[in-house]
Scaffold this motif. Sequence first.
Motif, short mmCIF file in Angstrom:
data_model
loop_
_atom_site.label_atom_id
_atom_site.label_comp_id
_atom_site.label_asym_id
_atom_site.label_seq_id
_atom_site.Cartn_x
_atom_site.Cartn_y
_atom_site.Cartn_z
N GLY A 198 19.37 15.95 95.38
CA GLY A 198 20.71 16.56 95.36
C GLY A 198 21.71 15.73 96.14
N HIS A 228 12.42 20.33 96.02
CA HIS A 228 13.12 21.61 96.16
C HIS A 228 14.09 21.77 95.01
N VAL A 255 17.55 10.51 89.29
CA VAL A 255 18.07 9.88 88.06
C VAL A 255 19.60 9.80 88.05
N SER A 256 20.24 10.55 88.94
CA SER A 256 21.69 10.63 88.89
C SER A 256 22.36 9.53 89.71
N LEU A 313 26.70 20.54 92.95
CA LEU A 313 26.25 21.45 94.00
C LEU A 313 27.42 21.94 94.85
N GLY A 339 14.34 14.61 93.35
CA GLY A 339 15.59 15.32 93.09
C GLY A 339 16.30 15.77 94.35
N PRO A 345 19.25 24.50 101.17
CA PRO A 345 19.68 23.56 102.21
C PRO A 345 21.19 23.47 102.35
N THR A 359 22.23 25.71 96.72
CA THR A 359 20.80 25.75 97.02
C THR A 359 20.60 26.05 98.52
N ARG A 400 13.91 5.78 89.95
CA ARG A 400 14.17 6.77 88.89
C ARG A 400 12.90 7.54 88.55
N GLU A 430 11.05 12.36 98.34
CA GLU A 430 11.69 13.57 97.81
C GLU A 430 12.06 13.38 96.34
N1 SAH Z 1 16.89 19.32 95.88
C1 SAH Z 1 18.33 19.47 95.89
C2 SAH Z 1 18.99 19.34 94.50
C3 SAH Z 1 18.45 20.22 93.39
S1 SAH Z 1 19.30 19.92 91.85
C4 SAH Z 1 18.70 20.77 96.56
O1 SAH Z 1 17.86 21.64 96.67
O2 SAH Z 1 19.86 20.92 96.97
C5 SAH Z 1 18.14 18.88 90.97
C6 SAH Z 1 18.04 17.45 91.44
O3 SAH Z 1 17.09 16.78 90.65
C7 SAH Z 1 19.31 16.61 91.33
O4 SAH Z 1 19.34 15.70 92.40
C8 SAH Z 1 19.12 15.89 89.99
O5 SAH Z 1 19.92 14.76 89.84
C9 SAH Z 1 17.65 15.58 90.07
N2 SAH Z 1 16.96 15.38 88.79
C10 SAH Z 1 17.04 16.11 87.68
N3 SAH Z 1 16.19 15.67 86.74
C11 SAH Z 1 15.51 14.64 87.28
C12 SAH Z 1 14.48 13.77 86.82
N4 SAH Z 1 13.98 13.89 85.60
N5 SAH Z 1 14.02 12.82 87.66
C13 SAH Z 1 14.52 12.70 88.92
N6 SAH Z 1 15.51 13.49 89.41
C14 SAH Z 1 16.00 14.44 88.60
#
Ligand code: SAH
Length: 469
Positions: free
Chosen positions: A154, A243, A185-186, A109, A152, A119, A117, A228, A150
Amino acid sequence: MQGACPPPEIGALPTHGRLAAVCGVRDERLRCGRRWAAVRWAAVRLLPCLWRGKYFSSGNEPAENNPVTPMLRHLMYKIKSTGPITVAEYMKEVLTNPAKGYYVNRDMLGEKGDFITSPEISQIFGELLGIWFISEWIATGKNAAFQLVELGPGRGTLLGDILRVFSQLASVLKNCDISIHLVEVSQKLSEIQALTLTEEKVLLERNAGSPVYMKGVTKSGIPISWYRDLQDVPKEYSFYLAHEFFDVLPVHKFQKTPHGWREVLIDIDPQVSDKLRFVLAPCATPAEAFIQCDETRDHVEVCPDAGVIIQELSQRISLTGGAALIADYGHDGTKTDTFRGFCGHRLHDVLIAPGTADLTADVDFSYLRRMSQGKVASLGPVKQQTFLRNMGIDVRLKVLLDKSDEPSLRQQLLQGYDMLMNPTKMGERFNFFALIPHQRLHGRNHQTNACQSKPSPSPVAGFGELGWR
Ligand code: SAH
């Protein structure tokens, strides 16, 4: 082993263009007033953004631009042993493979990454979402406790802005027992989130083998846990936030042919070494069951993982209350081929150097609505511009402008606002969608009022005007 009769290649599938914006990162720099103390400011500089609307061909990159990445080697091995793979399998492997996945080991990001994104562009975005959750909490009777979950998160920037609002409005939230639950997951991003949100003031508990792989306390003293999988988050009264999460979930792609629907698969190109290509499955595949009988488009993308998550959210909200707020770019069941890649803020051929670029597809909100199976009510999608205006973005911008005398900061505030709201930038491309319990709309004819030709305004902030100030 590949099929005896090779499936036909699809020449240059068009793919649309993630908002590829070349933007600055946020940093802590603006403090304005007691009410909004410790306001962080975003976007050191906002340069013009590259648009995603552009058509983009796959499979036409010259061979020298196709480095053999560890992910490409892994996929070629997989295809050689079991045959062409679905686009969903490709996306899943490329993005979230636990060892080599794009999302697993990097921070993609911001300015130095691959995409930006909302935010990350403006603090106002997260602040208004914080207000949305408080507004829903008040409207639904001020439950004694809630979980903010929340999906994903980021870098944790959005949640950081939301939690700052919670702190500022501590008098409203007093006696409410809040906890934070992050589904991520990251490994890399969860570490960044922990740093952003907890500053590791209290030592984090880590247990890689447990469904709760990390635990701690936020800067403002709220318990925070990492998972996860949504399934592992306690089934309590919750507000859910996603988001730009649904757009990275794996999609199956289908093409209408004279022989019926055929799934798009990914195979090894027999003409060029170390290259992948799109092909059509020679016969029907199981995932075809996801296509609606009355489908009129000739190309569709279906995201079963999104369906599973929406079913889980709907089930939870119908049982325990709360709400889900989903924001993403997408459509209401009208678009066709939206699968695309992003690398360094530029469109990237989805089949080239897999593992080095983000892969994404527009969210089909009509599918999300269908997957809620009537267990909850759905609102939207409404354009980001409409949602943020209903939430009072103009008032908030004015407050921040009035409190900042530095011309460069004022400029950044205005540029951030423009990026979020301008219909030619993120204002119309991004949408807000919500799942709420049926009782939330109970007694209100939310769709149309018999005496009026116009639909009556939604009682839910963002989808109608913010009632609570
Ligand atoms: N919401 C944040 C990041 C968006 S990027 C923003 O708007 O800035 C997508 C996010 O989802 C990242 O944090 C990525 O690691 C996570 N992600 C992707 N696939 C996923 C999954 N299957 N389960 C959980 N998180 C996941």
